[in-house]
Design a protein around this motif. Structure first.
Motif, PDB file in Angstrom:
ATOM      1  N   LEU A  59       0.847  -1.184   0.000  1.00 23.18           N
ATOM      2  CA  LEU A  59       0.000   0.000   0.000  1.00 23.18           C
ATOM      3  C   LEU A  59       0.886   1.238   0.000  1.00 23.18           C
ATOM      4  O   LEU A  59       1.944   1.250   0.619  1.00 23.18           O
ATOM      5  N   LYS A  60       0.435   2.286  -0.694  1.00 25.42           N
ATOM      6  CA  LYS A  60       1.209   3.517  -0.807  1.00 25.42           C
ATOM      7  C   LYS A  60       0.250   4.703  -0.730  1.00 25.42           C
ATOM      8  O   LYS A  60      -0.845   4.654  -1.277  1.00 25.42           O
ATOM      9  N   TRP A  61       0.675   5.763  -0.050  1.00 22.39           N
ATOM     10  CA  TRP A  61      -0.137   6.972   0.070  1.00 22.39           C
ATOM     11  C   TRP A  61      -0.053   7.803  -1.207  1.00 22.39           C
ATOM     12  O   TRP A  61       1.027   7.988  -1.758  1.00 22.39           O
ATOM     13  N   PHE A  62      -1.199   8.287  -1.677  1.00 21.49           N
ATOM     14  CA  PHE A  62      -1.260   9.153  -2.849  1.00 21.49           C
ATOM     15  C   PHE A  62      -1.946  10.457  -2.461  1.00 21.49           C
ATOM     16  O   PHE A  62      -3.105  10.451  -2.034  1.00 21.49           O
ATOM     17  N   ASP A  63      -1.222  11.561  -2.622  1.00 23.41           N
ATOM     18  CA  ASP A  63      -1.752  12.874  -2.262  1.00 23.41           C
ATOM     19  C   ASP A  63      -2.923  13.287  -3.141  1.00 23.41           C
ATOM     20  O   ASP A  63      -3.845  13.949  -2.673  1.00 23.41           O
ATOM     21  N   ASP A  64      -2.886  12.906  -4.445  1.00 25.97           N
ATOM     22  CA  ASP A  64      -3.953  13.352  -5.345  1.00 25.97           C
ATOM     23  C   ASP A  64      -5.314  12.750  -4.996  1.00 25.97           C
ATOM     24  O   ASP A  64      -6.351  13.367  -5.209  1.00 25.97           O
ATOM     25  N   THR A  65      -5.318  11.529  -4.452  1.00 26.44           N
ATOM     26  CA  THR A  65      -6.577  10.908  -4.047  1.00 26.44           C
ATOM     27  C   THR A  65      -6.767  10.949  -2.533  1.00 26.44           C
ATOM     28  O   THR A  65      -7.817  10.534  -2.038  1.00 26.44           O
ATOM     29  N   ASN A  66      -5.729  11.410  -1.832  1.00 22.96           N
ATOM     30  CA  ASN A  66      -5.774  11.565  -0.378  1.00 22.96           C
ATOM     31  C   ASN A  66      -6.100  10.247   0.336  1.00 22.96           C
ATOM     32  O   ASN A  66      -6.914  10.203   1.249  1.00 22.96           O
ATOM     33  N   GLN A  67      -5.429   9.160  -0.140  1.00 24.85           N
ATOM     34  CA  GLN A  67      -5.649   7.861   0.485  1.00 24.85           C
ATOM     35  C   GLN A  67      -4.502   6.910   0.177  1.00 24.85           C
ATOM     36  O   GLN A  67      -3.704   7.134  -0.724  1.00 24.85           O
ATOM     37  N   GLU A  68      -4.493   5.822   0.933  1.00 21.74           N
ATOM     38  CA  GLU A  68      -3.558   4.735   0.688  1.00 21.74           C
ATOM     39  C   GLU A  68      -4.194   3.810  -0.342  1.00 21.74           C
ATOM     40  O   GLU A  68      -5.377   3.496  -0.250  1.00 21.74           O
ATOM     41  N   GLU A  69      -3.398   3.402  -1.336  1.00 21.01           N
ATOM     42  CA  GLU A  69      -3.920   2.554  -2.408  1.00 21.01           C
ATOM     43  C   GLU A  69      -2.983   1.383  -2.670  1.00 21.01           C
ATOM     44  O   GLU A  69      -1.770   1.501  -2.479  1.00 21.01           O
ATOM     45  N   PRO A  70      -3.526   0.261  -3.155  1.00 20.90           N
ATOM     46  CA  PRO A  70      -2.668  -0.831  -3.603  1.00 20.90           C
ATOM     47  C   PRO A  70      -1.766  -0.323  -4.727  1.00 20.90           C
ATOM     48  O   PRO A  70      -2.228   0.330  -5.658  1.00 20.90           O
ATOM     49  N   TYR A  71      -0.472  -0.618  -4.605  1.00 22.53           N
ATOM     50  CA  TYR A  71       0.545  -0.118  -5.532  1.00 22.53           C
ATOM     51  C   TYR A  71       1.204  -1.306  -6.232  1.00 22.53           C
ATOM     52  O   TYR A  71       1.574  -2.285  -5.585  1.00 22.53           O
TER      53      TYR A  71
END
Length: 178
Positions: free
Chosen positions: A150-162
């Motif tokens: 999992l990785k944090w993405f600022d554009d979606t403001n959430q942690e997502e499967p990477y």
């Protein structure tokens, strides 16, 4: 029309100014883009198209219009967000809602991987998706991406499967996946 690649049902080509109206059903649709960073305002679409056309010209990879061969309509977009270098590029794909569930995203994403492999500069592809978008996560796994965590993405403001896919090794040799 500048064709990038072709599959059985799809044609991927460089985005053109005339695509703006059809892109409203994709990037301009809040439901389609709801699991991403949100819809692009319609008045911004011409600049987005211009940006991606310039990216293709300068870097050899970009986001492309996905055209359904049988209808000739732009039904989605797929390709690469390229930042500063081609060493690591992001695979993305978005489709008009009426085309969801038809296998077009899988077909276009796999074609994009082939395009990246034929590009002499791209080394690693990465992708992520909203954790609730099970279809998109399945596509990434089916076309050979490896889950990295999992990785944090600022554009979606959430942690997502990477996910990542190496297409060249450290010595710039293509990785044979056969």
């Amino acid at each position: 029309m500048k064709k990038v690649c072709e599959t059985e049902r799809l044609l991927l080509r460089i985005l053109e100014s005339g695509d703006t109206e059809q892109l409203k059903r994709i990037w301009g649709d809040e439901e389609v883009m709801g699991l991403c960073a949100g819809a692009t305002p319609h008045d911004m679409l011409p600049r987005v198209v211009e940006y991606y056309a310039k990216c293709q010209e300068e870097k050899g990879l970009s986001v492309y219009a996905v055209v359904e061969k049988v209808s000739g309509n732009v039904i989605g977009t797929a390709g690469f967000n390229v930042k500063d270098s081609l060493e690591k590029v992001e695979l993305i794909y978005h489709f008009a809602k009426s085309y969801w569930g038809s296998g077009y995203a899988s077909e276009a994403a796999a074609a994009c991987v082939d395009v990246a492999k034929s590009n002499n500069s791209a080394c690693c592809l990465f992708a992520s998706a909203d954790p609730t978008n099970k279809s998109s996560l399945k596509i990434l796994e089916n076309i050979g991406f490896e889950f990295k965590g999992l990785k944090w993405f600022d554009d979606t403001n959430q942690e997502e499967p990477y996910y990542e896919m190496m297409i060249k090794d450290k010595n710039s040799h293509l990785i044979n996946e056969n």
